[in-house]
Each structure stands twice: as C-alpha cells, then as structure tokens.
Design a protein around this motif. Structure first.
Motif, PDB file in Angstrom:
ATOM      1  N   UNK A 119       0.836  -1.200   0.000  1.00 25.15           N
ATOM      2  CA  UNK A 119       0.000   0.000   0.000  1.00 25.15           C
ATOM      3  C   UNK A 119       0.873   1.254   0.000  1.00 25.15           C
ATOM      4  N   UNK A 120       1.988   1.183   0.699  1.00 24.02           N
ATOM      5  CA  UNK A 120       2.907   2.317   0.749  1.00 24.02           C
ATOM      6  C   UNK A 120       3.522   2.566  -0.637  1.00 24.02           C
ATOM      7  N   UNK A 121       3.973   1.517  -1.299  1.00 24.14           N
ATOM      8  CA  UNK A 121       4.651   1.711  -2.588  1.00 24.14           C
ATOM      9  C   UNK A 121       3.672   2.125  -3.681  1.00 24.14           C
ATOM     10  N   UNK A 122       2.387   1.773  -3.515  1.00 18.38           N
ATOM     11  CA  UNK A 122       1.423   2.054  -4.583  1.00 18.38           C
ATOM     12  C   UNK A 122       1.163   3.538  -4.741  1.00 18.38           C
ATOM     13  N   UNK A 123       1.452   4.338  -3.716  1.00 19.73           N
ATOM     14  CA  UNK A 123       1.157   5.766  -3.820  1.00 19.73           C
ATOM     15  C   UNK A 123       2.407   6.619  -3.965  1.00 19.73           C
ATOM     16  N   UNK A 124       3.559   6.018  -3.794  1.00 20.25           N
ATOM     17  CA  UNK A 124       4.732   6.873  -3.790  1.00 20.25           C
ATOM     18  C   UNK A 124       5.958   6.197  -4.364  1.00 20.25           C
ATOM     19  N   UNK A 125       6.594   6.857  -5.310  1.00 21.34           N
ATOM     20  CA  UNK A 125       7.866   6.361  -5.819  1.00 21.34           C
ATOM     21  C   UNK A 125       9.025   7.091  -5.154  1.00 21.34           C
ATOM     22  N   UNK A 126       8.740   7.942  -4.160  1.00 23.56           N
ATOM     23  CA  UNK A 126       9.813   8.710  -3.539  1.00 23.56           C
ATOM     24  C   UNK A 126      10.704   7.791  -2.721  1.00 23.56           C
ATOM     25  N   UNK A 127      11.915   8.245  -2.461  1.00 17.44           N
ATOM     26  CA  UNK A 127      12.847   7.371  -1.763  1.00 17.44           C
ATOM     27  C   UNK A 127      12.362   7.068  -0.340  1.00 17.44           C
ATOM     28  N   UNK A 128      11.710   8.052   0.296  1.00 13.10           N
ATOM     29  CA  UNK A 128      11.227   7.796   1.655  1.00 13.10           C
ATOM     30  C   UNK A 128      10.164   6.694   1.648  1.00 13.10           C
ATOM     31  N   UNK A 129       9.249   6.754   0.676  1.00 10.79           N
ATOM     32  CA  UNK A 129       8.211   5.726   0.578  1.00 10.79           C
ATOM     33  C   UNK A 129       8.805   4.355   0.330  1.00 10.79           C
ATOM     34  N   UNK A 130       9.804   4.305  -0.557  1.00 10.36           N
ATOM     35  CA  UNK A 130      10.450   3.035  -0.861  1.00 10.36           C
ATOM     36  C   UNK A 130      11.163   2.490   0.364  1.00 10.36           C
ATOM     37  N   UNK A 131      11.790   3.366   1.142  1.00 11.64           N
ATOM     38  CA  UNK A 131      12.495   2.904   2.343  1.00 11.64           C
ATOM     39  C   UNK A 131      11.518   2.435   3.414  1.00 11.64           C
ATOM     40  N   UNK A 132      10.389   3.132   3.553  1.00 14.20           N
ATOM     41  CA  UNK A 132       9.364   2.678   4.503  1.00 14.20           C
ATOM     42  C   UNK A 132       8.890   1.273   4.118  1.00 14.20           C
ATOM     43  N   UNK A 133       8.636   1.089   2.819  1.00 15.96           N
ATOM     44  CA  UNK A 133       8.173  -0.221   2.345  1.00 15.96           C
ATOM     45  C   UNK A 133       9.248  -1.278   2.575  1.00 15.96           C
ATOM     46  N   UNK A 134      10.489  -0.913   2.340  1.00 12.69           N
ATOM     47  CA  UNK A 134      11.613  -1.834   2.567  1.00 12.69           C
ATOM     48  C   UNK A 134      11.655  -2.275   4.028  1.00 12.69           C
ATOM     49  N   UNK A 135      11.441  -1.322   4.931  1.00 13.11           N
ATOM     50  CA  UNK A 135      11.463  -1.614   6.361  1.00 13.11           C
ATOM     51  C   UNK A 135      10.325  -2.570   6.726  1.00 13.11           C
ATOM     52  N   UNK A 136       9.142  -2.278   6.218  1.00 12.39           N
ATOM     53  CA  UNK A 136       7.982  -3.131   6.518  1.00 12.39           C
ATOM     54  C   UNK A 136       8.199  -4.551   5.988  1.00 12.39           C
ATOM     55  N   UNK A 137       8.805  -4.645   4.809  1.00  8.22           N
ATOM     56  CA  UNK A 137       9.031  -5.970   4.224  1.00  8.22           C
ATOM     57  C   UNK A 137      10.072  -6.762   5.006  1.00  8.22           C
ATOM     58  N   UNK A 138      11.107  -6.090   5.484  1.00  9.04           N
ATOM     59  CA  UNK A 138      12.145  -6.790   6.249  1.00  9.04           C
ATOM     60  C   UNK A 138      11.546  -7.376   7.525  1.00  9.04           C
ATOM     61  N   UNK A 139      10.710  -6.577   8.187  1.00  7.24           N
ATOM     62  CA  UNK A 139      10.052  -7.079   9.395  1.00  7.24           C
ATOM     63  C   UNK A 139       9.058  -8.179   9.031  1.00  7.24           C
ATOM     64  N   UNK A 140       8.411  -8.014   7.875  1.00  8.33           N
ATOM     65  CA  UNK A 140       7.429  -9.005   7.417  1.00  8.33           C
ATOM     66  C   UNK A 140       8.058 -10.363   7.139  1.00  8.33           C
ATOM     67  N   UNK A 141       9.236 -10.339   6.526  1.00 11.30           N
ATOM     68  CA  UNK A 141       9.921 -11.598   6.219  1.00 11.30           C
ATOM     69  C   UNK A 141      10.220 -12.377   7.487  1.00 11.30           C
ATOM     70  N   UNK A 142      10.598 -11.633   8.536  1.00 15.70           N
ATOM     71  CA  UNK A 142      11.010 -12.281   9.782  1.00 15.70           C
ATOM     72  C   UNK A 142       9.821 -12.822  10.567  1.00 15.70           C
ATOM     73  N   UNK A 143       8.612 -12.379  10.229  1.00 16.45           N
ATOM     74  CA  UNK A 143       7.446 -12.812  11.011  1.00 16.45           C
ATOM     75  C   UNK A 143       6.470 -13.623  10.176  1.00 16.45           C
ATOM     76  N   UNK A 144       6.877 -13.979   8.947  1.00 16.86           N
ATOM     77  CA  UNK A 144       5.994 -14.756   8.076  1.00 16.86           C
ATOM     78  C   UNK A 144       5.580 -16.056   8.772  1.00 16.86           C
ATOM     79  N   UNK A 145       4.290 -16.371   8.702  1.00 16.74           N
ATOM     80  CA  UNK A 145       3.808 -17.622   9.276  1.00 16.74           C
ATOM     81  C   UNK A 145       3.455 -17.539  10.753  1.00 16.74           C
TER      82      UNK A 145
END
Lengths: 202, 331
Positions: A70-96
């Motif tokens: 949802x974050x990446x869908x509205x913003x191509x700015x570097x801050x948006x991409x970094x926020x999404x990167x952060x969420x994904x890193x935490x997401x990978x560690x908590x999958x399942x």
C-alpha cells in the motif's frame, strides 16, 4: 498482550488520524533541503494503508507486506520506498506467525534498519532517519512493556534529533547543501519523532 | 511542445490502449492500475520472463511481449520507473510454477523496485530473480562496468531469455544464458537532437544545430563528449572505436549487430550506419552473422542512433534466430 495484526491496524489508524498536520510540517522542512515531497509521501502512504487495514491477514508477515504494498502504490519517492523496505524486512522475519512478543520489536526494527541501509546506501552518522531509528533500537532493547517502550522510543528519537541538528547531512539531495543543513533538523529524523509520538501506547 | 497528444497525464495509458488495439492477439492491458501489459494468451509450463521500466522507449520495454519474448511487463511514466506493484503483477502473471526471470535495465529505480517485487513474490512462494542489462560503454569505465546504463542490449537479452524459456530451459539456465547475452553486449549511442517528455513540456537538453554528442543516454544523460557533426562514416568510426576499445575484436569473432534509431532519425540514415559499421568490422576480421536495422529502443523524438554488438556462440546464435511472435521482431 503481544504484537499482532491488530497492533499494526491500530497503529496505522491512529497515525492516519494525525498525519495531515505532520505531513504539512514535514513538507515545509523538506522544502528547505530536499524536493518537498516527504509530507505528501507520508499523507498518501498512511491514507492508502488505512484503506486496506480491514483486509489485512492474521499472518503478521503477510500483514506487514500488505502495508508495504500500500505504501509503494502511492509513492515512488525514496522515503516511501524505504518505509516499504522496512515493513518488508520485518514481514519476512514474522511470516507464518500470528503474534510476536513486544520484546522482539527492537530486533524487527534492527532488521528493518539493515534492509534500509542495504537498499538506500546511507550509513549511520549521515544524519538521516537511520540515526533516529538506531537510537530507538538501543533505547527499547530489553523492554517488554509497550507503554514503557514507546516512552523510551519517544525520548530517544528526540535526543537523536537534538544530537544531529548541528551536524551536516551526508547523503541524498540535502548533501548538496551540507553546510546549509547544519543547524537544521533533518526532515526524516523529525518524521520518526512524530511517528513514534503518534503510535498508540497500548 | 509540438506533439500529437491529448492530456500529458494520460499519455502513457492512451498509448498502451493504442498498442493493444493494434495488436489485439498479442497485447492485453492488465493490473490494478492498468500498468501491466501482458500476453493475451498466457504461456503454460515454462519459466516466465518479464521486464519493466520507464515509458517513452517503444518498443522497449513492453513492446517485446510475445511468444518467444516477454510474458508481461510493468510500465512506468515517461522516463520514470514503475512502482513495485505492476512489477509484482507481471511476475505473478508469468509464473507457471517454474519461476520467473526479470530482465532489468540498469537504472536505480528499476532495480530497487524489482528487488522489492522479487521479495514480495518470494512471500508468495514464487521464485523470481533478476538479470541486469548494463551495456552502454559510454556511461562508466570498464572498471565500473556494473554501473553502466542499460540501453538497446536489452532487446538481445530479452530475445535470448524468451527463446530459452520457450525451449524449456530451467530458471537458472534461462538466467545464466541471459546473463551471458548481457555480458556479451556492448552499445554506444549518438544524439543529434533532444526530446520532450510530455509532462515536462520542454526539451530535456539543448544541443546546437551543428553538434552531436557521442555516448548520450536514452534519457539525455551526458555522454563522452560533444563535437561538430562530421560525415556519418566519421561518426560511426568514433562509435566503433569506443566499442572495440572496451572489448577488442579478434579475427574470426562472430557477432550480431543492431543499428538502432532513437526515434527521430530516418531509417535511411540507419542503413548508412550499418553500411560503414559492417565494412569496418569485417576489416578487422569480425563475421557479422545477424544484422538488424530499425527503431528497437527509442527515446521519444530524439534524433540519433545506437550501435549494439553482441558476441555470439552457438547457443546464443540458436536462441537469437529461434522463431518468435512479436510485432517488433521479424523472424
């Protein structure tokens, strides 16, 4: 009480309610050093994340990934991409998993920090949101109570902001104005302060 | 700005509609925001091959969808990377259980967003990996070859990967041969005039009437230097000297050559480029086994051209000449 999809939904809802004034402040700060779109990214990002929270899965990892999308869908700015990167890193560690201990949150933030460093190329000490996050991680490690954790995080983010105000920006667009950036608050560091303060401490 | 367009903000979407209307058996528009172009008939039982990137380079990137080419492609705004979502949609469309190769031209936004899309795909248990195309010798030195921009070499890499996937190669085999194609490609461009991005409304850069810039990138990035325009033979010789300095040719080398127009150059002039390049390359003993001349990777209405050389071996030649069904690639 542990950290669940419900916690993510609450956090997004609470921040979304106050994101407009935060965004306006960040736009102004960012306009002095960057391209002035940081606040827009925050406002659009949180509005879009709010719009999908009802569809978030119980799986913590998948819920964090849906927030990143949802974050990446509205913003191509570097801050948006970094926020999404952060969420994904935490997401990978908590999958399942459907719940994590609050005491695990600093570890998740550390993973998010590592991923943002690797994707964005900034280092600690460059006067970016990473320096704020680093202070938050150090201050919250070992704490198990969310309320206490939020207080510690809030203080740490403010101290980091004060500590770096008289240092120059070393990366990104603001680097071009390194001298001019001395004495100015970094917009990304301010963003971390405002976000931490807006998190519901329950 | 003097263009046959409607609203600049709708430019990309309207062009995509036109492409799908012209080739209704090949292209279909999909994805939540209409920024994924994909094959009308999805392929079955093979490795998926996708790409994505900024718009304004037709046929690059989405034009190379078709049998024996790409399965789907994410489409950004003019000269701007798409966000991660249509990339993920493309990966999901192309995945038939055998994994997906993403062919990515070497630009920061494209790479970062494809990194995220591949991570997202992994969460859904889809194996998606990237091959980077970085063929523009003018954009970084040999020592920093990894930093080079991706230009017309993308066409060869897509053809090779698409053909390999169609022949039943596994994901790692498709990735390996695509990487080999990418490693074997060298390109250099020359710009004669600028181009105008519709949403910007003004020319991207200014160049004098009697000047050319060797090595300029396909978004107007600086090249290796400006000079007065000479004869086409002189310009071709300069371009070849950069290509051959980077990768010296040996007598007996087999190569494919792509003489590519940037959008605003008559095909006639491209034939003049091919004529000189072929003579010069054969002079040093190179065998040109595969020749293409035309508009394969453009930069809106920029006048100019690029030359791409790909060193061939038997495998690359077989894949390069394998049948494909794509409006921009005649067998």
């Amino acid at each position: 009480m542990s950290f669940t999809t419900k916690s993510i939904q609450n956090t997004i809802s609470e921040i979304q309610q106050v994101v407009d004034p935060i965004g306006a402040e960040l736009n102004e700060l960012d306009g002095r050093l960057g391209d002035g779109d940081l606040g827009v990214t925050m406002i659009n990002g949180f509005n879009n994340m709010k719009s999908i929270i009802d569809d978030m899965p119980e799986d913590l990892g998948q819920a964090l990934f849906s927030a990143a999308k949802a974050m990446t869908a509205v913003s191509g700015s570097s801050f948006g991409t970094l926020m999404a990167t952060a969420l994904m890193a935490a997401g990978k560690a908590t999958k399942g998993r459907e719940a994590a201990e609050w005491s695990e949150v600093p570890e998740l933030l550390q993973l998010a920090q590592d991923a943002m460093i690797s994707r964005g190329g900034a280092s600690l000490g460059d006067k970016t949101l990473l320096d704020s996050l680093d202070a938050v991680i150090k201050a919250t490690t070992g704490i198990n109570d969310p309320e206490e954790m939020q207080k510690a995080a809030s203080n740490a983010a403010k101290e980091a902001l004060a500590e770096f105000i008289n240092k120059p920006n070393k990366i990104g667009r603001a680097r071009v104005y390194a001298e001019k950036s001395i004495g100015l608050e970094d917009p990304g560091m301010v963003a971390i302060c405002r976000l931490v303060d807006a998190i519901p401490a329950k | 700005m003097k263009k046959l367009i409607n609203n600049p903000d709708k430019y990309v979407d309207e062009v995509l509609e036109g492409m799908a209307l012209t080739y209704p058996d090949i292209y279909a528009i999909g994805g939540a925001t209409g920024r994924m172009l994909h094959r009308v008939t999805p392929a079955q039982d093979k490795v998926g091959v996708v790409s994505g990137g900024g718009f304004g380079h037709i046929p690059v990137f989405a034009g190379y969808i078709g049998e024996g080419f790409l399965d789907a492609c994410a489409v950004g705004d003019v000269f701007a990377s798409p966000d991660m979502n249509p990339m993920l949609e493309s990966i999901k469309f192309a995945d038939k259980g055998k994994g997906v190769l993403c062919i990515v031209a070497n630009y920061g936004g494209d790479r970062m967003n494809f990194d995220m899309a591949c991570e997202m795909a992994e969460m859904d248990d889809i194996e998606a990996i990237k091959v980077i195309v970085a063929d523009d010798v003018a954009s970084a030195s040999k020592e920093e070859a990894k930093k080079r921009r991706g230009v017309a070499g993308f066409v060869y890499v897509s053809k090779i990967a698409g053909a390999a996937a169609a022949k039943g190669y596994t994901l790692s085999q498709v990735a390996d041969v695509a990487q080999k194609a990418s490693d074997n490609c060298r390109s250099i461009g020359v710009a004669l005039s600028s181009c105008t991005v519709p949403q910007a409304g003004k020319p991207t850069f200014v160049i004098a009437e009697d000047e050319i810039e060797i090595g300029m990138g396909i978004h107007g990035e600086p090249g290796v230097g400006r000079s007065k325009i000479g004869t086409v033979d002189e310009t071709v010789d300069k371009m070849l000297s950069h290509l051959l300095a980077d990768r010296p040719a040996q007598a007996g080398d087999r190569m494919a050559i792509l003489v590519n127009g940037l959008g605003g150059t008559p095909i006639e002039e491209l034939y003049l480029i091919l004529r000189r390049a072929k003579a010069q390359l054969e002079d040093v003993g190179v065998k040109l086994e595969h020749i293409r001349v035309g508009n394969y990777a453009t930069s809106m209405e920029m006048a100019g051209a690029s030359i791409t050389l790909m060193q061939l071996d038997d495998e690359l030649e077989t894949l390069l000449t394998a049948d494909a069904v794509c409006p921009f690639w005649e067998n």
